[in-house]
Structures are given as structure tokens and as C-alpha cells.
Design an enzyme around this catalytic site. Sequence first.
Site, PDB file in Angstrom:
ATOM      1  N   ASP A   9      -3.402   2.250 -19.449  1.00  0.00           N
ATOM      2  CA  ASP A   9      -3.857   1.370 -20.517  1.00  0.00           C
ATOM      3  C   ASP A   9      -5.271   0.894 -20.198  1.00  0.00           C
ATOM      4  OD1 ASP A   9      -4.065  -0.253 -22.688  1.00  0.00           O
ATOM      5  OD2 ASP A   9      -2.606  -1.733 -22.038  1.00  0.00           O
ATOM      6  N   ASP A  69      -7.095  -6.789 -16.915  1.00  0.00           N
ATOM      7  CA  ASP A  69      -6.783  -7.779 -17.944  1.00  0.00           C
ATOM      8  C   ASP A  69      -6.701  -9.162 -17.320  1.00  0.00           C
ATOM      9  OD1 ASP A  69      -6.590  -5.677 -19.682  1.00  0.00           O
ATOM     10  OD2 ASP A  69      -4.526  -6.061 -20.297  1.00  0.00           O
ATOM     11  N   ARG A  73     -14.771  -2.354 -24.212  1.00  0.00           N
ATOM     12  CA  ARG A  73     -14.249  -3.497 -23.471  1.00  0.00           C
ATOM     13  C   ARG A  73     -14.891  -3.646 -22.086  1.00  0.00           C
ATOM     14  NH1 ARG A  73      -7.747  -3.951 -24.820  1.00  0.00           N
ATOM     15  NH2 ARG A  73      -7.950  -3.803 -27.103  1.00  0.00           N
TER      16      ARG A  73
END
Length: 357
Positions: A179, A183, A235
Site C-alpha cells: 500500500d 502513514d 503523496r
Amino acid sequence: MTYQVINSILWCFVLAVVSVTPNVSSANKQSKIEGLEMNEIDQCWRLNPEWRKYRSQLATCSVGYVGKMTNNIGKDLIRYKVTDPSDDPINPKLGTLRYGASRIQGKVWITFQKDMHIRLEKPLLISSFTTIDGRGINVHIVDNACLMIYKVQVDGDAIRLVTASKIWIDHNTFYDCQDGLLDVTRGSTNVTISNNWFREQNKVMLLGHNDGYVRDKDMKVTVVYNYFGPNCHQRMPRIRHGYAHVANNLYMGWVQYAIGGSMEPSLKSESNLFIAPMSGSKEVTWRKSSNGIRDTWEFHSVGDAFENGASFVETQDGQVPKPNYSPEQSFKVADVKCVRSLTSSSGVLRCSKTSIC
């Protein structure tokens, strides 16, 4: 399959972490220290040829929102060496990484006896006040290679922080995860992400759990001295709700965008070098509006440099949001002309046993 390697990670809450060793020539990225303009963190310890004797000195070298990691050291520090690359999630054996990271209470400084290839059977939950120090060793963590914080369901991220505070992730290389690579979520704050190499990944770094998680408004993250690329799509980071100070990083292209966000985030992009891809989007930023209503954005670029047609759409009017660092968090942001040098040793370091690192 994901491949990760640890160089040095410090935290004083519970943390989820993963890293990787580059398998390409390091000639360009690992410049000789002679003549190299080192960044503030590296200057603090790398010039000492006896750094192995004083490993815990690293805890005084962190900058940005994490502050100093001195709570991770002291007379009650437990030094633990990983000697066994095996992994048993049910009954961890003494000498394994899982035992040191999850079974020992108190302040733990983990090092490795030799180069290792560790295949995690399940993601690894790491205890508070733990340091994983892989300097001088190549440690590959593969398959279920998620080092995780708190009570989380791992979903393919390399590092996932959940309700964590005072986290420092430094000198690691990240790539090829299911993924995302990193995070920071669910109210995590006071995080510094420095000297890392992010490459070969679609979703790189997410700051904020989801659009509805308002606790992330208090999130504060410093992203400094990192090298993004090649082949990072988006990102770097994407920000929801909170505040990020992104400084002295090198961006070697992107596919969709470099820095983006939603839910009224605040960003100070300072003295970064953005090199746009040869084709496709040249715009650094991306914004998602909520419910068809344009959010209140605070995206500001201060002293950044743009090459190959790169552009940065800033917030019109308004004031540039300041990081408001405390004295122990503050650092001097270098001129953008120095960014190539300051990030040339990003990622896992190649440390000789007989010389400075």
C-alpha cells in the site's frame, strides 16, 4: 513481496516502522564525507570515528517536532543485541528482533550482531521507548515486514503510526510496499521524518487518517533531508487536517503530484528542490475539496527551487504558517542550493568498521 531494512529508528511511544537497503550503485548517493556539506543531523554524530562506542549520542541529534530523544537513554537503558534472524510471533526467542522489540519493558536500544535477513511471520508490535539501531549492518526485513504501533490492523503499509507521539524515523530506505510506505494517523503528532530515501512506490507518505478524523488537526510533522525518487507517484506527503513543515528535501519527479492534501491542512514548503518529470504533470501540489466547497488552504512555498518546468500553486493571501518550534526542536533550514549535498547520504548508510560513517 516487500523488502525493508533498518538503519536507525527512535521513538518513545509505540511505533510501526519499515525500511530498506538500496540494491543499486551507491556511488552518487553515498558521497565521501570529505568535502561533503553534511546536514545538521548527520554532523551531530557521523564525524565521530568512535560513534559505535557512543551509539546513544544519536538521541541528542534529532531536530524538528520530535525534539531530542533523551528520554530513550540514561542509566536505566537496556542494551539488546539481535543474534537470531528467526521469528516466532507466539513465543519469541531471546536473541530475536521480536523479543527485544516487544517483550523487554523499559528503555531498550537494539543493535544487530551481523548482517541479517529477517522474515517476519506477522507484523511486529514495538514497545514504547525503543530504539532500533542498524547502523553499520545491513538488515533486510521481508514479507510481513511491518513494524507497527499501538493496536492497529496492518494493511500493507511499511510504517504506520497510530495515536503515537514523539517519533523519529531517520536514515532508512523504503520501497515496493503493498500500500504505502509511511502513514502517520489517528492523532499521532510530534514526528520527524529525516534522511530517508523513498523510491519505486505509488503512495509514499500519508499524514492524517481520513477526512473525517478531526483529531488529526493537532498533528505536527517535520519532513526534512529526504530524497524522493525515482518512480514515486504521489503523496510526498499527502496531508489531512494537520500541519507539516517540509524542508530541504529533493524531489526527483512524480506522476500525479508531489505534495497534496484535503480537509484544510497547513503546509510550509521551505527550500526544497522540485525537479519535474520529463512528461506529464509539472505541478507540485494537489488539492481535494470537500463536499464541493473549496477548503481553506494554507499551502505556502518559501525559498523552494523548481527545475524542468515544475510549478507550485500557493495559497493566495494569508500568512505563511510557522512551525513555532521550541528551542530543542528548532534547526536552521539551509539554502536550497545545498539540497543536493544535504540529501546525498539519504537512505541506509554504508558504514565502514574502521572509519567514520
